[in-house]
Structures are given as C-alpha cells and as structure tokens.
Write a protein that holds these residues in place. Structure first.
Motif, short mmCIF file in Angstrom:
data_model
loop_
_atom_site.label_atom_id
_atom_site.label_comp_id
_atom_site.label_asym_id
_atom_site.label_seq_id
_atom_site.Cartn_x
_atom_site.Cartn_y
_atom_site.Cartn_z
N ILE A 134 60.63 20.05 160.98
CA ILE A 134 60.63 18.60 160.81
C ILE A 134 59.47 17.98 161.57
O ILE A 134 58.70 17.19 161.05
CB ILE A 134 61.98 18.02 161.28
CG1 ILE A 134 63.10 18.58 160.42
CG2 ILE A 134 61.96 16.51 161.21
CD1 ILE A 134 64.46 18.31 160.97
N ASN A 135 59.38 18.34 162.84
CA ASN A 135 58.29 17.74 163.62
C ASN A 135 57.77 18.70 164.69
O ASN A 135 57.32 18.28 165.74
CB ASN A 135 58.80 16.44 164.26
CG ASN A 135 57.66 15.57 164.73
OD1 ASN A 135 56.51 15.81 164.39
ND2 ASN A 135 57.98 14.58 165.54
N GLY A 136 57.85 19.96 164.43
CA GLY A 136 57.25 20.91 165.36
C GLY A 136 58.20 21.54 166.35
O GLY A 136 57.88 22.54 166.95
N ASN A 147 53.39 21.74 162.53
CA ASN A 147 54.44 20.87 163.01
C ASN A 147 55.36 20.38 161.90
O ASN A 147 56.56 20.27 162.10
CB ASN A 147 53.85 19.66 163.73
CG ASN A 147 53.56 19.98 165.18
OD1 ASN A 147 53.73 21.12 165.59
ND2 ASN A 147 53.13 19.01 165.93
N ARG A 148 54.77 20.05 160.78
CA ARG A 148 55.61 19.40 159.78
C ARG A 148 55.41 20.11 158.45
O ARG A 148 54.31 20.11 157.88
CB ARG A 148 55.21 17.93 159.67
CG ARG A 148 56.25 17.14 158.99
CD ARG A 148 55.91 15.69 159.04
NE ARG A 148 56.39 15.10 157.81
CZ ARG A 148 56.52 13.82 157.63
NH1 ARG A 148 56.20 12.98 158.57
NH2 ARG A 148 56.97 13.35 156.50
N ASP B 82 64.31 12.59 168.87
CA ASP B 82 63.68 13.08 167.66
C ASP B 82 64.22 14.48 167.40
O ASP B 82 63.93 15.41 168.15
CB ASP B 82 62.17 13.10 167.88
CG ASP B 82 61.42 13.60 166.65
OD1 ASP B 82 62.11 13.97 165.68
OD2 ASP B 82 60.19 13.63 166.68
N TYR B 83 65.00 14.62 166.34
CA TYR B 83 65.54 15.94 166.04
C TYR B 83 64.54 16.84 165.35
O TYR B 83 64.86 17.94 164.96
CB TYR B 83 66.86 15.82 165.28
CG TYR B 83 67.92 15.38 166.24
CD1 TYR B 83 68.47 16.30 167.11
CD2 TYR B 83 68.27 14.06 166.37
CE1 TYR B 83 69.36 15.90 168.07
CE2 TYR B 83 69.17 13.65 167.32
CZ TYR B 83 69.72 14.57 168.16
OH TYR B 83 70.58 14.18 169.13
N GLY B 84 63.33 16.34 165.20
CA GLY B 84 62.25 17.23 164.80
C GLY B 84 61.64 17.90 166.02
O GLY B 84 60.69 18.64 165.93
N ARG B 85 62.19 17.59 167.18
CA ARG B 85 61.69 18.18 168.41
C ARG B 85 62.81 18.82 169.23
O ARG B 85 62.61 19.83 169.86
CB ARG B 85 61.01 17.10 169.28
CG ARG B 85 59.72 16.59 168.73
CD ARG B 85 58.58 17.54 169.03
NE ARG B 85 57.35 17.17 168.37
CZ ARG B 85 56.50 16.26 168.84
NH1 ARG B 85 56.76 15.63 169.94
NH2 ARG B 85 55.40 16.00 168.19
N PRO B 114 62.24 13.78 156.46
CA PRO B 114 62.13 14.19 157.87
C PRO B 114 61.93 13.01 158.81
O PRO B 114 62.19 13.11 160.00
CB PRO B 114 60.91 15.12 157.88
CG PRO B 114 60.16 14.79 156.65
CD PRO B 114 61.14 14.32 155.64
N CYS B 117 65.06 11.83 160.83
CA CYS B 117 65.76 12.70 161.77
C CYS B 117 65.59 12.24 163.20
O CYS B 117 65.27 13.04 164.09
CB CYS B 117 65.28 14.14 161.61
SG CYS B 117 65.56 14.76 159.98
N ARG B 118 65.68 10.98 163.44
CA ARG B 118 65.64 10.50 164.83
C ARG B 118 66.49 9.25 164.92
O ARG B 118 66.60 8.49 163.97
CB ARG B 118 64.21 10.23 165.26
CG ARG B 118 63.47 9.26 164.39
CD ARG B 118 62.03 9.18 164.77
NE ARG B 118 61.33 10.41 164.43
CZ ARG B 118 60.03 10.48 164.19
NH1 ARG B 118 59.29 9.44 164.31
NH2 ARG B 118 59.47 11.63 163.87
#
Lengths: 216, 595, 150, 375
Positions: A134-136, A147-148, B82-85, B114, B117-118
């Motif tokens: 999603i973001n790394g 990252n994405r 941030d659920y991408g992190r 995406p 996702c936060r």
C-alpha cells in the motif's frame, strides 16, 4: 549514517482513471474468444453467468513474493482450506487468473511479477497483501523495494494488515469474488488501457529493462 | 524397502474418521486473541497529542494531525495512522504517555483504494471503536521511565533551624539520568509563558553539554537560576511523562544547568544582531520583567538603564522569596551578567512623577514593571490592631536585613505562595504557624510542593476558614476569630469554587501575630497623573496590547501589574513581548496597532 | 411607602438608580486614588445601564428581570464597614458598592410586604433579585481582585 | 563419461522464482543433461530489503520490530539475538529477570517447533505426498494460536525485547500449551507412517543429497544438516544461552547425511522441542517481573562496543555481529544466517549429479530460507 536513499518513485496520486469508457460489463476476454456483436440482454445475462463462474473458480498462481506468503500456506491447507471457496493454487501463470502479491516487492522481484502477470490469461486479478504493497510498509525507506504497488500493476483488492491473517485473506477473496460478480474487478482492463502509463512507471524503477512487449 | 512401506502410508485414511482440522466457514472470522495487535483505537479525550507514538514509529506510519484547538497540555493533535506503513509492532501503544492508544483485536480490512488505508483512531469512526480486547499497555512494561530521580533535600527538622537552601540539587549523574527521561514532546514549551526551549536544553543536559544547555536557556530567560529554583513550573504540570508517572524535573534540571557555571558571561554566546545602537530605553522596576527587557535590549545594542527602589534588582524574587529557596549569590550571579551585558543599574532609587516625565522625554521608550507592592487589607473589623501585619512587609523587612519579630504563634491568612513563604519564614523565626485559607487545599494557588514542604516543617493548615474579625485580648495576644465555610460552585466554568460562610459558628485562635497575605495590588502614586489616568484599569492593573505597549505610545509595561498569573515566568514572558515591541517601536517608529 | 401601580414602582426604582449613580459620581470626583476613581466611574456607568434597563422594562421593550437564583458568597456580611475618605482604595470602594447593593436588595424585600397585588409583588421580587445579582457580581470582583491568594 | 557429457547438449532451466517447489522467492539457474543436473547457480536478491542498512538509521527500539522479518517462519531467534547482543553491550543483561529468561527460552523453543513442523511438511510435500503437509501446516497453526495469545501476533511476534519480554504469560497458558502439545504428539505416529514409512519417501530420500562429512566444518554447515552427518553440533549445548544449560536434552544426531537423515533429525527434534517446552513450563517461576526496568527507549544510548551472539535456530546457527558507537543508533549489524551457507554455497556444490526431480526435496532438506539469505 542518516543518509536516506531517495527511491526512484513515480509521482504519487495513483493510476489514471479509465481514459475511455469500459467495454460492457464482463465482456468476454477469454483467450481467443472473438467479440461478436450480441443483443444486449442476452449479452448481459451471459456476462453475469460468466462472472459467476469466474468468481467461483479463482486459480491462484503459486508465487510467494514476500513474507505474506507464509499465511497462504495455512490458507491453502487443511485449517482454512481455501479450496472450499473454489480457490486453488496453480503452479504456472498460464493456468491461473489471480496473482497474489504477498507483501514487499524488491525491484528484482517486481520484474518477475510483471512478467508473470503478463503471462496470465485475462481476465486476471491482483490481490495485494499487507502494508508494504500500500505504501511501502516497514521498508518505506529501503532502497531496494517499491512502495506502492498500484503504480506498476493494477491491484483489485488490497488486504490491509501486517501481515494479514488467513481469515483476513478469506475476507479479501470474498470481496474479490463480490467485485468480480458485480463486474467491478477490472484491473486487467485498466492495465490494458493504460499500458503506456504502467510501462513508463515500470521502466523508471527497473533499470535493466529486458522484458518482452506485452502482447495480448 | 518392504511391503510394509508400501502399505503404511495408507494409514492416512484413518484421518478420514477423525475430527477435521478445518475451521467451519462460519467461524473463519474468529476473533483475535485477547492481546492481539490489530487496528488502532484511541481515546481522544485521554490523548494529549504528545506525539511520542509518532516519534517511536520506525515506519513513519504515524502523523500527528490537528483535530481540535490546542489548549494547555494538549497539542490538539491526534495520531493518524497509515496502514500502508504500520507493521503492528505496537511500540506506539507501549510508549504512549497517556495510555490512550491501544490496538483492538480486529484484523480484517479489505480496501480497493490504497489512499483510504489511513485514519485517525477515535476521530474517524471505525467498526472496532470501543473494542474491549486487544493490545493495551500493561503494568510492568514501559518504554519510558516514569519515576523521577529523587531530589535530595534537607530534613524538615534540620531545615527549620537554618536559612540554608532546602533543595540540595542534582549531581551530574542524577541530572543526566533525569534528563534522559524526556520524550521531547514539547507540550511544556507551549505551556511555558516564556516558551523556553525545554526539550532542547534537557537534551543538551542529557548529552552532557551544559554550555549548550545554558545557551538554550538564556535564549529567552535572563533569570534562569531564579526560575530553576522558584518557578511555578507550569511546564511540569503538562509534562506528558507526568500523566502516568512523575513529570520531568524540568525546574531542577534548569537549576542544575545554571549551577554548573560561576560566570555566565564566559559561557554564553548570544547570537543576536546589535540593531539598537544609539537607542535609549529606561526600565522602571528591576523585577523579572524589567530584567528581561534590560538584558535582551542590551544584548541587541540598546542603551538601557534600570531604576530600582530597593537595594538589589530582582523585584519580588529579591524581597519576596525567602533565601532558603533562592539564595542571594544566585541572584547576584544573574545581576552580574546584566552588568556585563552593559545595562546601567540604579538601585535604591525610587522614580517619582517628575523624573518619570523626564525619562519619558529623554528615552526612546520606557518600560515599567513595578509589580504588586502593596498588600490588600483583610477587610474585617480589627484589621488595624497592632500585631496584624502584612506578609509582604514581613518578607521585605526580613530580606533587607531589618529585625522582624513574630512572637510565639502566628496565623497566616491566605493560600498563595506569599502566605507559604511568610509561614515558613515565621517558622524559621521560631513561631508556631497556622495557615488559614478560605477554600480547600486543592484550590490553593500556592505550589503543591511548597505546601507539602510547609506541612513537613510543622505548619498547620486550616482550610475553609473565613476570617470574621480580630480582637485584642487582655493578655496582649490577638484573638483571630473565623467561621467555617462551605463551597459553592464557581459562577463561570473553570473558575475557582467560592467559599460561603456557615453562619453561627465562631472559632477562636490565640496568636501573637496575624499575617495577612490575601492578595497584593500595584501602586501608582509615583506615576504622573496623566499617565496613570491613561494606563491603569479600574481593577488596578495595567492594560497592554500584544506588543506590551500601554495606551500611552512609547510606554511599555509588564510583570505582575499586567498579567493575571503573577509569577516570575509570566513576567519574563511579558518582558520578552515588550522587548520585541520596544524594538519595533524604536526602530521602525511604528505605532503598533491597538487591539 | 405604598405603590399603586407597576409604573410607580419602576419610577421609584429608576430614581434609586439615579441616586446611586450620583453617589458614585461624587465619590469618583473626590477620590485621589487613580484605581478607586476609575472604579467609581465604572460604577456610574453600571448604574446608568441599570437605569436604562428599568426604563426599557417600563416602556415594555423588555420583560422581566434576570438574576434569579444567583449563588451568593455572603462576603458582604463578613467584611467591615468602610466609610468614604478621599484616599479610599479599590478594596474599600468595592465593599461600599456591595453594601449599597445589599441595602437596595433589603429595601425591595421590605417593600414587598406592602405590595397589594401579586403583579406588584412579582415586580418587587424581580427588582430584589436584580440587586442581589449585582451584589454577587461585586463580591465576585472582590474575590478575584482583592482576595486573589485567599 | 566426460566424453558423453561434452557431446550431449545441455539444457538450461530456471528453477524459480515462480515455482511451487522452491522454498521461497529465489531461483536456481540449472543446466540439465538428460534429467541430471550438471551445475546450478543460485540467484538471490528477490527479497533484499537492506535490513542491515535500515537498522543503521533507526533507534535501538525501532530496530527491534525489523529483525523478526529476517526469517519469516522463525522470527523469534532474530529477536532474541538482537536483544541479547544489545543487552550485552549496554549492560542490561545483568538486569534481565529470571522469569523473562524462562519465557524467552519457551518462545525460542516454540518457534523451533513451529518451523520444524512446517519444514517436515515441506519434505513430504516436495515429493508429492499430499496429506502430510496438510497436517503439518495445521499443527503448526496450533502453535501459532499459542503464539498469538502469548505475544499478540501470529507470525511476527515482536515479543522478545531488550531487558526481557513484552508481556507476561496469559492466564491458563500452560494448560492450553499442554493441550496443543498433546494434539501434536498424537499425530506424530501417523506422520511417521505417512512420511518415514512411505516407500516413495524412502526411495527418494535415502542416499540422495548426501553432504560429505569433510565439508561440515570447511563450509560452516550447522543445524539439522550437520547433525544428520552424525556430528553433535548444537549451539544450545555448545554454548548454552538463556535457560538451555538448565534443561535436560540430548543433541539429536542421525547417520547418513542424506535427505532422509535430515528429515529424521527434524522429526526427532519435534519431539525434543515438545519435551523441552514441557520442562520449561514446569520449571518456570510463576511470579516475578517479566522485563527489566527499561531506560527511556527514545533516548537510549549504548556505549562503544562490538559483539557476536549466536543461537540455534531450526535451520542452524544464527549469529549477529553488532557494533555500537555510543550513539542512539546501531553502527553496524551483520546477520550470519545458516541459509546462506546451506542455500547458496552448499546447494551449488550439491547440485551437480542430482536428478532434477530431487532438487526441490534437496532445497527443503537444507531448509533454505531466502529472506534470511539476503535480508
């Protein structure tokens, strides 16, 4: 030692929205199938039936790209048993229509994933697991990972978490099925339509580009 | 290899009759374990937005986003995750200073976009809000140090016999250990009226660089040694470490840093432009606000003269604060630096009306911070009797070296720091002391630690007692008559609850002295009529705008006369404000807009 | 004293406020302390406001009084009785003011006994409550300004 | 023989990264002569995330969630290694409470158990024996359930921290653990039948992938691979850490050094782990702190120093070489993983002469964990 490595990332903001109107819902894209003009009602009914079949037999390519793959094993075996959902692991891309990107992708892996994805017959879907896609995720400042994911490949369903449990994966697959049945899961078509954009992004990060052109 | 090995695998078929491993479809969403680390939840009311979670997050998954207006002790920020992190390590939960952040045991979240996702837990509604189970802070595991390094102090029995400083002070090891507890949230900076660079100087102390610490401190406080000893430390009140543990000993650390150096002038490196060359400023009143104005204008090149009525600069910190809290050498050290910075100091000199007019003409700007030098009276019958004295007079007389007598027993009326100081001084002069206060103990404006120290020294506290009258007894003693009070709620939210007399009950207390410390006021007799008329309000205060300037252009004011908190650090803050205002006024010639 | 109509009561009240205003004005002129002077001047303004309010009620622009059930601190009862001097301070001025408000309140309470009908009684009650509120406000100011540390 | 090979045409085949038989995301480039491999080159880097670099720019406490990702099936060894290295350098090791040491030993042994179960399933699966992996993965899942309730995480536990562990044992944990152990134990005879009793497995495993004994020390082989040669090398015995010195166990060895022997070592170590967990739970103190009092983790500095710590993971000896420079961050950390030896150097040496069908079982038996090779 505080040197942050700047990743060669394309600008954020996500992939472009579909540039031209989509083909009718669930229009046939089976390999070799010819698109014949059909009466709408008949066509729609057929599309719905096709989507129903597609949704209930998802064949997943057995390629564990990252750490999330470890939760695919319980999912594939007795305890969570994804075969009862009609999901099966297939050994080669040519037999499968779901690609699971299980977490981070190193640049070297990305190249293989792109290649595998392009070998899969349409319609095909990508399920992305975990924060990293999603973001790394926790590798956000690593020089060797992307990252994405949706800058490089079209993602249909993201399953959040680090890492998502088999139960969450089940929920993700159910969501994918729902989307397929409704005809919303059209990442592959998006990829086809915006191929230039995707290729440009891919070439930005894969410096030793030697992949064959995507041919349908 | 035998037939056995061909047949044996078929034993697998016995599994056909055993209970399947497979979790039934309906249970595939089984809940996570009791301490499973799933999606975040946050009690936004408990959270103060200290940002420690964002600091510890190695994935930079947490951003502090504004969700409401900052108030004292609350930055108004809340963590957005941030659920991408996020990697579900829950360090943020374990480090959380308030214990507000937690993780639910929910783990399912499927998303198409995406970007979605936060979320800010507790602010953005999520299905797992209010989840009972999941990862929470637990007693016995903390990533921050909750206990303060204890400050060595003189024993109460010993200290009432002497005027020696009660607080002994940290050693280098103790100070560095205490400084290492800081989480650098910066809530203290917002709470400090002068906005001192608290995390910075604490960080410098932790690293052992005390000179750097002093530079940070002197950046906006010219009397740090005083503040290090007697500050009302609003910073510690909001310290995020103090929410679940004990706050950082910010005051003691500042004290430690200043005590490391005998001569501040040698170690300070103020980096300022000397913009004020050729401009003259007069400062009337040498209290903390006046000293602040004088010092910072002087380092900027202004020609500053301070006029002080008492023999020493320091204002209330000189004549009001007893020497067991703030010894003379410490004050002299700071005054010394002032002299070295080029400030002209005129002590024992009271500015009167004509001189004030002259100063106004001769200088480019004038600052006054004459403080609240007159006590308010008790207001009850018998207040003029001999033996009813004022705490301010007592303290002042004591400090300028006059002999003061308090007899064997005194009652101190009031609950502020002045009352406590007067009590503890009386105690050291040999009297039995009772403090009579109209409200409850928790309402006392005095510093908590001071009250505790006073009690340790054997001073009795009588709360909810309203003085009714004072009578002279035949044996020469005074009869202090008071009635009990009940508390009525304040008329506006956040105000102090009010004491209301319960009529019909009279208590008597036989004492030698009644010491009044109910409040102080400013005096304006020295000020020219036309100026006073313009700058003084109907409540006895001076009104200033955001640059510290009064209604009279060119006259600036600060200190207790101006602010409502009447403490040294607020006076310093006023001074800092006025420094900017004076610089702007004198250099740019702007008549600053009135608010 | 007897009143025959509400108008009469209100007229009387207006006169009372005017009287008080003149009293404060006089004190403001005489006192030498700058703070006390400013305070009395403020009080003159206050009384003018009350007067205007009463007039508004009289002409029907406003109905009823505020100030019902203000919590009382009963400071007035405890404090001494200062008299006016030229060097009067803010503290004494405040005590004088709160005493004056208390007197006014007691006067209206007393008048209530003579009121013949319910209407009148209600008006007097309202006036009394109004004065009580003023008294509480004075006490509040005293509490905040004078007894800051008590 | 040489002549024939020269004349025959070699076929180049890529094994992985996308291949169901490979143990992870890596690939082996092989050359085939008939169906015999003539040589192979391992290609790694598909999972390189630069952990060692990332840790250099993170606080000590921030490094701690990273290390568990180094090996996915068995994260706890990595957590323990980093914790013990930094404890040693900071002097915190003197304050680690007794109970924490027991819990750590428990967690390490549980993770070994889980990893062994999975790899034994892999042994069977790579030879096409269907049911065994199904059971083994399910049994491992039961261990993960216990992990979940103990540590709050299923796969990545992030549980062993500097100074101890992050949480106490939950109420009734020992009983549920015992239940799990019983379940696992009850299935073991069946697994013996299906794997070790199977003619297919025996045929394909015995005498295949033999690692010559003289390579053992020359190449730094460790773990089940070296124990299958009959060499009793086990860090838990050679250099006991935590509570292993106080536990009663023998090093498992097998003779033969082939795939079968390695599978057998794992099979017996499953039983050993079960016994050890029972011992630990029985002897663990009920009361007491589970973590030392930590300094403020945001500002923690460690004096200049360097150390090498090692532990026995299910794959072999894991080691961390850690250098600190007195700042708030690690100066350098180097991870010595057994998979690098087994999966790169040893595998390449073993490939020539191996039947192509045996490549997957060979990789499994060496227990190659690609994320650990490249970190």
């Amino acid at each position: 030692m505080d040197d942050k490595i700047v990743k060669p990332e394309p600008p954020l903001g996500g992939p472009p929205q579909g540039s031209r109107p989509h083909a009718p819902v669930g229009d046939g894209c089976f390999l070799g199938e010819e698109m014949k003009p059909q009466a709408p009602s008949y066509k729609e009914a057929l599309a719905r039936i096709k989507n129903w079949f597609r949704a209930n037999s998802l064949w997943v390519m057995a390629y564990g790209t990252g750490c999330g793959a470890i939760e695919l094993r319980p999912l594939a075996t007795a305890r969570f048993d994804m075969e009862r959902l009609g999901i099966a692991m297939r050994p080669t891309p040519r037999q499968s229509n779901v690609l699971i990107v299980s977490g981070y992708l190193a640049v070297k892996s990305l190249k293989r994933v792109i290649r595998s994805y392009e070998q899969m017959p349409s319609p095909k879907w990508i399920v992305a697991l975990g924060s990293c896609t999603i973001n790394g995720g926790m590798y956000w400042d690593s020089y060797n990972t992307i990252n994405r994911l949706d800058l490089y490949l079209p993602v249909d369903v993201y399953i959040n978490g680090c890492m998502p449990r088999p139960e969450a994966l089940v929920a993700g697959f159910q969501e994918l099925m729902r989307r397929i049945k409704k005809g919303e899961a059209d990442g592959w078509r998006h990829y086809m339509e915006n191929l230039d954009w995707y290729k440009e992004n891919q070439k930005k990060i894969i410096t030793d580009w030697d992949l064959p052109e995507y041919n349908w | 290899m035998s037939l056995k090995h061909v047949l044996q695998p078929f034993n697998a078929w016995v599994q056909a009759f055993s209970k399947p491993y497979t979790i039934p479809m309906k249970d595939t969403m089984r809940p996570g374990a009791d301490r499973y680390r799933g999606w975040h939840i946050n009690d936004v009311e408990k959270c103060v937005g200290c940002g420690t979670c964002a600091d510890i997050c190695q994935n930079a998954a947490i951003d502090m986003v504004p969700v409401k207006d900052p108030v004292k002790g609350d930055s108004g920020l809340r963590p957005k995750i941030d659920y991408g992190r996020c990697c579900w390590c829950a360090l943020c939960v374990d480090v959380c200073t308030t214990g507000s952040l937690g993780m639910s045991n929910e783990y399912t979240w499927v998303e198409k976009d995406p970007e979605k996702c936060r979320y800010t837990p507790g602010v953005d509604a999520k299905p797992w809000d209010g989840s009972e189970k999941g990862w929470r802070q637990e007693e016995g595991f903390s990533l921050i140090v909750k206990d303060r390094v204890p400050m060595p102090m003189l024993d109460p029995k010993e200290r009432i016999k002497t005027w020696a400083e009660v607080v002994v002070g940290y050693s280098v090891e103790e100070a560095r250990k205490e400084a290492a507890r800081c989480v650098s949230c910066g809530l203290c900076v917002a709470a400090c009226p002068a906005h001192m660079h608290i995390p910075d100087y604490i960080g410098a102390i932790r690293d052992g660089d005390f000179e750097k610490a002093l530079d940070f401190i002197y950046d906006n406080n010219p009397m740090p040694e005083m503040c290090g000893k007697v500050c009302t430390r609003r910073c510690e009140g909001v310290c995020s470490v103090g929410i679940q543990g004990e706050p950082l000993a910010i005051r003691w650390l500042k004290r430690f840093a200043t005590e490391q150096f005998e001569d501040f002038a040698k170690v300070l490196h103020p980096e300022v432009k000397r913009v004020g060359e050729g401009k003259k400023v007069a400062v009337v009143g040498g209290g903390p606000s006046g000293v602040t104005v004088a010092y910072y204008l002087a380092v900027r090149g202004f020609e500053v003269t301070i006029y002080e009525a008492l023999p020493q600069l320091g204002g209330a910190t000189f004549f009001g604060i007893p020497k067991y809290r703030f010894p003379m050498p410490s004050l002299e050290k700071q005054v010394d630096l002032l002299k070295k910075a080029g400030v002209k100091i005129v002590t024992d000199h009271r500015v009167e009306k004509d001189e004030f007019r002259r100063l106004l003409e001769e200088n480019d700007a004038l600052f006054f911070g004459t403080g609240l030098m007159k006590p308010y009276k008790l207001g009850v019958p018998g207040e003029d009797l001999e033996g009813v004295i004022y705490a301010l007079d007592l303290l002042r007389d004591h400090h300028v070296g006059k002999k003061v007598e308090v007899g064997e027993s005194v009652v101190v009326v009031g609950g502020g720091n002045v009352a406590i100081d007067a009590s503890r001084v009386s105690r050291r002069l040999g009297a039995e002391v009772t403090i009579a206060y109209r409200r409850r103990r928790e309402d006392m404006p005095a510093d908590d630690e001071e009250i505790e120290d006073a009690e340790a020294e054997g001073i009795e506290l009588v709360t909810q007692s309203i003085p009714l009258r004072v009578e002279k007894l035949e044996n020469g003693k005074l009869d202090f008559i008071w009635g009990p009070a009940e508390m009525v709620p304040p008329d506006r939210p956040g105000g102090r609850p009010k004491p209301k007399l319960i009529e019909g009950v009279e208590n008597h207390l036989q004492v030698d002295r009644v010491i009044v410390a109910i409040g102080q006021k400013g005096e304006f007799e020295w000020m020219p009529e036309e100026v006073a008329e313009k700058v003084v309000t109907s409540r006895g205060w001076v009104e200033v705008d955001e640059t510290g300037m009064t209604q009279w252009p060119g006259i600036f004011a600060g200190g207790d006369l101006v602010n409502s908190t009447a403490d040294a650090i607020s006076a310093i803050a006023d001074g800092l404000k006025a420094v900017e205002g004076i610089q702007q006024f004198t250099l740019e010639g702007l008549s600053v807009s009135k608010s | 004293m007897e009143f025959n109509s509400i108008q009469e009561v209100l007229d009387f009240a207006v006169r009372q406020e005017q009287k008080a205003g003149r009293f404060y004005g006089l004190m403001a002129e005489k006192s030498t302390d700058v703070v006390a002077r400013k305070f009395f001047r403020e009080m003159v303004g206050e009384e003018r406001k009350h007067e205007a309010k009463l007039k508004a009620i009289k002409s029907g622009k406003l109905s009823g009084f505020s100030g019902q059930g203000t919590p009382q601190m009963n400071l007035t009862e405890v404090l001494g009785e200062p008299v006016f001097r030229e060097d009067i301070t803010l503290q004494e001025g405040l005590i004088i003011a709160m005493r004056a408000e208390k007197d006014a309140y007691e006067m209206y309470e007393g008048l209530k006994a003579f009121a013949r009908d319910e209407e009148l009684k209600k008006i007097l009650e309202g006036l009394a409550a109004e004065e009580l509120e003023h008294k509480a406000r004075m006490e509040s100011i005293y509490d905040q300004v004078v007894q800051r540390e008590n | 023989m040489t002549e024939t090979r020269e004349r025959s045409k070699e076929v180049q085949i890529w094994f992985g990264p996308q291949h169901p038989g490979i143990t992870g995301n890596m690939s082996v480039q092989t050359w085939l002569d008939g169906d015999t491999l003539t040589r192979g080159i391992t290609h790694v880097g598909y999972l390189h995330r630069a952990f060692e670099k990332l840790m250099e720019r993170r606080l000590y406490i921030q490094s701690f969630p990273i290390v568990c990702r180094i090996c996915v099936p068995e994260p706890d060894t990595n957590e323990w290694l980093l914790a013990s290295a930094l404890e040693e350098l900071s002097g915190l090791d003197r304050e680690v409470p007794e109970k924490a040491r027991w819990i750590r030993t428990l967690v390490l042994e549980m993770s070994r158990l889980g990893a062994m179960l999975m790899v034994l399933g892999g042994h069977a699966g790579s030879m096409g024996l269907g049911p065994a992996p199904q059971w083994m993965i399910a049994l491992r899942d039961l261990v993960l359930d216990r992990f979940e309730e103990l540590t709050g995480g299923r796969v990545y536990h992030m549980y062993i921290v500097y100074g101890g562990v992050r949480r106490d044992l939950p109420e009734g944990f020992a009983e549920r653990m015992e239940q799990t152990l019983k379940t696992i134990e009850s299935k073991l005879p069946l697994i013996d039948d299906v794997i070790f009793g199977s003619a297919v497995f025996r045929k394909r495993a015995m005498g295949v992938g033999v690692v010559p004994r003289e390579w053992a020390f020359e190449m730094g082989i460790s773990g089940p691979v070296i124990r299958a040669m009959g060499i009793p090398k086990d860090v838990r015995k050679d250099e006991p850490y935590e509570k292993y010195a106080e536990l009663d166990f023998d090093v498992v060895t097998e003779e033969g050094s082939d795939i079968f022997a390695r599978a057998m070592v794992r099979r017996r170590e499953i039983q050993q782990s079960i016994d050890l967990i029972r011992q630990i739970l029985a002897r663990m103190p009920k009361e007491g702190p589970y973590c030392a009092e930590l300094p403020n983790m945001l500002e923690w500095t460690i004096p200049v120093g360097q150390t090498y710590v090692r532990a026995e993971s299910s794959r072999g000896e894991m080691g961390y070489y850690v250098v600190t420079d007195g700042s708030k961050k690690l100066r350098r950390v180097h991870v010595r993983g057994p998979s690098y030896v087994h999966g790169v150097s040893l595998l390449e040496r073993l490939i020539p002469g191996t039947n192509i069908a045996d490549l997957a079982p060979l990789m499994v038996s060496l227990q190659v964990c690609p994320p650990e090779i490249e970190r």
